[in-house]
Design an enzyme around this catalytic site. Structure first.
Site, PDB file in Angstrom:
ATOM      1  N   GLU A 162       4.454  -4.379   5.453  1.00 16.10           N
ATOM      2  CA  GLU A 162       3.841  -3.576   4.391  1.00 16.10           C
ATOM      3  C   GLU A 162       2.600  -4.261   3.832  1.00 16.10           C
ATOM      4  OE1 GLU A 162       4.347  -2.728  -0.277  1.00 16.10           O
ATOM      5  OE2 GLU A 162       6.178  -3.263   0.817  1.00 16.10           O
ATOM      6  N   ARG A 221       5.104 -13.627   0.984  1.00 18.07           N
ATOM      7  CA  ARG A 221       5.817 -13.341  -0.262  1.00 18.07           C
ATOM      8  C   ARG A 221       5.631 -14.522  -1.208  1.00 18.07           C
ATOM      9  NH1 ARG A 221       9.449  -9.306  -0.752  1.00 18.07           N
ATOM     10  NH2 ARG A 221       9.679  -9.178   1.503  1.00 18.07           N
ATOM     11  N   SER A 273       1.520   0.258  -0.785  1.00 18.96           N
ATOM     12  CA  SER A 273       2.550   1.221  -1.152  1.00 18.96           C
ATOM     13  C   SER A 273       1.936   2.181  -2.155  1.00 18.96           C
ATOM     14  CB  SER A 273       3.755   0.491  -1.763  1.00 18.96           C
ATOM     15  OG  SER A 273       4.833   1.372  -1.955  1.00 18.96           O
TER      16      SER A 273
END
Length: 435
Positions: free
Chosen positions: A357, A285, A360
């Site tokens: 993830e 992140r 998306s």
């Protein structure tokens, strides 16, 4: 963005969709605002119509030499003219209030989206491959305790978070030598795959956009704190979805031009304001990262089919990298603000021993198109109608780098290069500690 006329005609369905997202009913309050708006417009129009009628009556009075009546009518016109700015301000305020309320409401979920409050309500849609076995198979041979990517990168001397912190603060990284090249190779491989095999048009878009573009794809106004402002007039893009989708803003396409499919490999910038304390180690992140974005513009009846196609395109790059992953259908409480339905692809990370993830893919219906005023006409000239928009990661480059490093690590700390990336690495098949 919603059409208030649709809400008025489908109030029950509108509130039901909000309830599925965990929100309170809003149709009554919105329709009350719309009533106020319509009343303000009616008052302004009535005043203008009265002024027009008075002008004719003044002409008649002057023609009849009825000066007293003419003066009386002129006084009424003057009063209406004086009241005009207040009526215009009232109308403007009513329109802006309603628009602001509508802009803050998330999209309606498709009926087949599972209900849930958060990620725990997501449902597995499919999976590919198997988790690499410790000490068995062609991966992780002799690796008893798989390491996380930052442990591998730092041990190889090619991933440095401390230097990045001196330059820019937390949530940045400096990559060099072979890992920097591997990162570049992954992005180029993905871009080539989407252009050459999947038929997307490659675009090199601006990395800074105006307020209107951010509003069009629904980053503004709700997610302002998650963005980086660049001066007074621009924002750094949080994803290439913003410039790619806005390529069709304020335009009327022909049905023959659809679908439009765009892809871009760009840096992305996110403030991560809502992620304090999450994923502070490593590259998961970051404030700055690279991503290959996929955007499709379609006719309404084709958007669900295009959603499945986009998912397959994103999956294909992970299959080529021979990575194990699963696809999750996001529940109503976990999908994005502009989405009607979202698939997340979660890749397996042996170092973390969990899925994360990496892509998306969302179908947004006409939600963004209304904000951008992007429309099309049918082959027989009917319309214009709003297009449907879709966006997806094809995929996040940094997270793909993490997945490759953790899944292709060797017992000696080196990293094997996936076959699909060897041509992009000048034939190198292994990344070893820097000399």
């Amino acid at each position: 963005m919603y059409d208030i006329k649709w809400i008025r005609e489908n109030a029950e369905a509108f509130d039901r969709g909000l309830k599925r997202r965990g929100l309170e009913s809003l149709s009554s309050s919105l329709l009350a605002l719309d009533d106020t708006r319509r009343a303000a417009i009616a008052k302004a129009q009535a005043a203008q119509e009265r002024r027009n009628a008075l002008s004719k009556e003044i002409g008649k009075a002057m023609g009849a030499k009825d000066i007293a009546l003419a003066e009386k009518l002129k006084a009424e016109v003057a009063a209406l003219k004086e009241a005009g700015p207040a009526l215009e301000a009232e109308e403007k305020a009513a329109v802006e209030t309603l628009s602001e309320q509508l802009a803050a409401i998330p999209n309606q979920p498709h009926e087949d989206v599972p209900e849930g409050a958060d990620e725990h309500g997501n449902v597995e849609y499919s999976r590919h491959g198997e988790k690499p076995e410790e000490g068995g198979g062609k991966r992780l041979v002799g690796v008893n305790q798989p390491k996380e990517h930052y442990e591998l990168g730092e041990a190889l001397g090619q991933m440095d978070f401390e230097k990045a912190a001196k330059l820019s603060g937390s949530r940045f990284v400096v990559l060099d030598r072979q890992i920097a090249r591997l990162n570049r190779a992954i992005g180029q491989f993905m871009l080539d795959t989407h252009v050459e095999e999947h038929g997307y048009t490659e675009v090199n878009p601006p990395l800074m956009v105006r307020d209107d573009a951010m509003f069009g794809t629904a980053q503004l106004p709700k997610f302002r704190d998650d963005q980086f402002r660049a001066g007074d007039d621009h924002w750094l893009i949080p994803t290439a979805e913003v410039p790619l989708t806005n390529l069709v803003r304020e335009s009327i396409l022909s049905e023959e031009e659809l679908p439009r499919r765009f892809t871009a490999l760009t840096p992305c910038f996110r403030a991560e304001a809502g992620s304090a304390g999450r994923d502070t180690r490593g590259m998961l992140r970051q404030h700055q990262f690279e991503k290959v974005e996929l955007v499709s513009i379609t006719a309404p009846e084709k958007s669900r089919e295009e959603h499945e196609r986009m998912l397959a395109c994103a999956e294909n790059v992970l299959k080529k990298l021979d990575l194990h992953y699963r696809v999750m259908t996001l529940c109503t409480g976990d999908m994005g603000f502009a989405s009607q339905k979202t698939y997340d692809i979660e890749v397996w990370l042996p170092g973390q021993k969990t899925y994360r993830e990496i892509s998306s893919c969302s179908v947004c219906g006409d939600f963004q198109a209304r904000r951008m005023n992007a429309r099309y006409k049918t082959k027989d000239g009917k319309g214009p109608f709003f297009v449907h928009t879709l966006n997806g990661s094809g995929t996040a480059v940094g997270r793909a780098l993490i997945a490759v490093m953790e899944n292709y690590q060797n017992a000696d700390g080196s990293i094997s290069v996936p076959d699909a990336l060897v041509p992009y690495m000048r034939g190198a098949t292994r990344i070893e500690k820097a000399a």
